[in-house]
Design a protein around this motif. Structure first.
Motif, PDB file in Angstrom:
ATOM      1  N   ILE A  10       3.643   1.636   2.783  1.00  0.00           N
ATOM      2  CA  ILE A  10       4.706   2.590   2.478  1.00  0.00           C
ATOM      3  C   ILE A  10       4.271   3.979   2.937  1.00  0.00           C
ATOM      4  N   SER A  11       5.037   4.554   3.834  1.00  0.00           N
ATOM      5  CA  SER A  11       4.803   5.928   4.283  1.00  0.00           C
ATOM      6  C   SER A  11       5.909   6.812   3.724  1.00  0.00           C
ATOM      7  N   SER A  54       3.650  11.070   6.231  1.00  0.00           N
ATOM      8  CA  SER A  54       2.544  11.045   5.269  1.00  0.00           C
ATOM      9  C   SER A  54       2.057   9.611   5.104  1.00  0.00           C
ATOM     10  N   LEU A  55       0.753   9.427   5.259  1.00  0.00           N
ATOM     11  CA  LEU A  55       0.137   8.102   5.196  1.00  0.00           C
ATOM     12  C   LEU A  55      -0.500   7.874   3.831  1.00  0.00           C
ATOM     13  N   PRO A  56      -0.755   6.631   3.457  1.00  0.00           N
ATOM     14  CA  PRO A  56      -1.345   6.349   2.141  1.00  0.00           C
ATOM     15  C   PRO A  56      -2.639   7.118   1.903  1.00  0.00           C
ATOM     16  N   LEU A  57      -2.691   7.770   0.738  1.00  0.00           N
ATOM     17  CA  LEU A  57      -3.892   8.492   0.324  1.00  0.00           C
ATOM     18  C   LEU A  57      -3.908   8.567  -1.195  1.00  0.00           C
ATOM     19  N   ILE A 111       0.875  -1.169   0.000  1.00  0.00           N
ATOM     20  CA  ILE A 111       0.000   0.000   0.000  1.00  0.00           C
ATOM     21  C   ILE A 111       0.917   1.225   0.000  1.00  0.00           C
ATOM     22  N   SER A 112       1.017   1.900  -1.148  1.00  0.00           N
ATOM     23  CA  SER A 112       1.937   3.020  -1.259  1.00  0.00           C
ATOM     24  C   SER A 112       1.305   4.286  -0.691  1.00  0.00           C
ATOM     25  N   LYS A 150     -10.862  -0.991   3.428  1.00  0.00           N
ATOM     26  CA  LYS A 150     -10.193  -2.108   4.101  1.00  0.00           C
ATOM     27  C   LYS A 150      -8.700  -1.842   4.214  1.00  0.00           C
ATOM     28  N   GLN A 151      -8.092  -1.354   3.139  1.00  0.00           N
ATOM     29  CA  GLN A 151      -6.670  -1.015   3.184  1.00  0.00           C
ATOM     30  C   GLN A 151      -6.415   0.114   4.175  1.00  0.00           C
TER      31      GLN A 151
END
Length: 394
Positions: free
Chosen positions: A332-333, A368-371, A4-5, A378-379
């Motif tokens: 991935i952060s 920075s978190l996945p967005l 999860i990028s 769910k992810q």
């Protein structure tokens, strides 16, 4: 493992078909799709002119040239940005100056900017950065610029689809001479690589057209050498003029074909990002260690990033270890950004990141978190659970 990028483009069949049709048309560059994309962006943001270029950095560089920034002037920008914002000043021989950010918005602090301008009377240009998609306080920044005799070039690489407090679109140049955008794959829309400069100034527009293509504009520049340009009163069909030194910053029709179909989905992209941001905000509302930035201003942002501040010291874990454990679990952060004055090149120029305490304080805690549009709930729940689990363990 499917990672999860932190950011990712969304490409659908309409995008692919548009590119295929462009490839089959034979007009791969300097063709009709470039003007069509420019017109579509102009209409979307509500501005008179738009000039598409090869990337967001090229947009900043050409904007600095078009603003007549030179070696005798300074350019003020934020320390929390990608290096391109400040590098644009160096490209034209100007002196970059950094002004500290507001600790809540991570945008330029208007009051701090006034102080910076007072300390730097040679400031000719201000480049406010709409960090993570949240527009700066452009009313206050514009007032400061007028008082200082400076012009504004908005760095809106994060902010296509964002709105000012009066509801107008970022890119309309209501408060600036020019606005620049980026279409890198993690941005609001993508052309692979690509950028845009918008303006309401016709002279600036015509110069940008010339600057993006070697200093040559065959379309509308008046010829300087009339004797060489005409035979018997008619333009010579082969004739063109390089009127100033510039670069090849052209974008292709292939990229613009993709940009046109991407732009048609932008409102849907932004709406989905806002839904995901609201879910993150709710998930972290009771956390003592995780604090989202820019709360209370969500409805105006295009939400290029979801950045939080994590008190790693109180959690008893380093950010490096925290990010490594997230990655080992498939997430991935990223950190946006290391302050520009902290880079070795800028340190060699005499800058010190500690001179910008708000920027430094944010950087020490930033994550920075996945967005992205295709991030599933769910992810997203997986990301939230992993963060909370790692902080509990620590």
């Amino acid at each position: 493992m499917d990672m999860i990028s932190y950011g990712r483009q969304h490409i659908d069949d309409a995008d692919i078909q548009a590119v295929v049709e462009c490839l089959r048309s034979g007009a791969l560059t300097q063709g009709p799709k470039v003007a069509e994309f420019e017109q579509a962006i102009s209409a979307y943001v509500g501005v008179r002119y738009a000039v598409a270029v090869s990337n967001g950095t090229a947009a900043l560089h050409l904007a600095a040239i078009a603003a007549d920034v030179g070696s005798s002037s300074a350019v003020v920008t934020s320390p929390i940005t990608f290096v391109a914002s400040a590098n644009a000043a160096l490209y034209v021989g100007a002196r970059p100056v950094f002004s500290d950010v507001d600790p809540e918005t991570i945008n330029l602090s208007p009051s701090g900017l006034v102080h910076t301008l007072n300390q730097n009377p040679d400031a000719k240009v201000i480049i406010p950065v709409h960090f993570a998609g949240l527009p700066c306080d452009m009313v206050a920044i514009s007032a400061a610029a007028v008082n200082a005799g400076a012009v504004i070039i908005e760095d809106a690489a994060h902010a296509l689809g964002s709105r000012y407090s009066d509801g107008s679109m970022v890119g309309s140049c209501a408060h600036s001479l020019m606005t620049t955008f980026s279409f890198h794959p993690v941005k609001s829309i993508t052309t692979g690589e690509g950028g845009m400069v918008t303006t309401n100034d016709e002279q600036v527009y015509r110069r940008l057209l010339r600057l993006r293509s070697h200093g040559i504009n065959k379309g509308s520049d008046e010829f300087l050498d009339q004797d060489a340009a005409f035979t018997d009163g008619r333009p010579n069909p082969w004739y063109y003029e390089m009127q100033e030194l510039s670069f090849n910053y052209r974008i292709t029709d292939i990229q613009c074909a993709l940009g046109i179909t991407q732009l048609a989905k932008l409102d849907r992209f932004v709406a989905r990002r806002r839904q995901l941001v609201a879910r993150y905000d709710k998930a972290f509302a009771g956390s003592k260690l995780i604090r989202p930035i820019q709360l209370g201003q969500r409805d105006r942002s295009a939400h290029h990033l979801y950045a939080v501040r994590i008190d790693f010291s109180a959690a008893g874990i380093s950010r490096a270890e925290f990010m490594t454990r997230l990655r080992e679990s498939g997430v991935i952060s990223q950190v946006h950004y290391m302050p520009v004055p902290a880079h070795p090149y800028y340190r060699r120029l005499g800058f010190c990141a500690d001179h910008y305490p708000n920027a430094q304080a944010y950087y020490r805690q930033a994550l920075s978190l996945p967005l992205f549009y295709d991030l599933t709930e769910k992810q997203q729940d997986t990301v939230v659970s992993l963060l909370n689990e790692l902080l509990r363990r620590s």
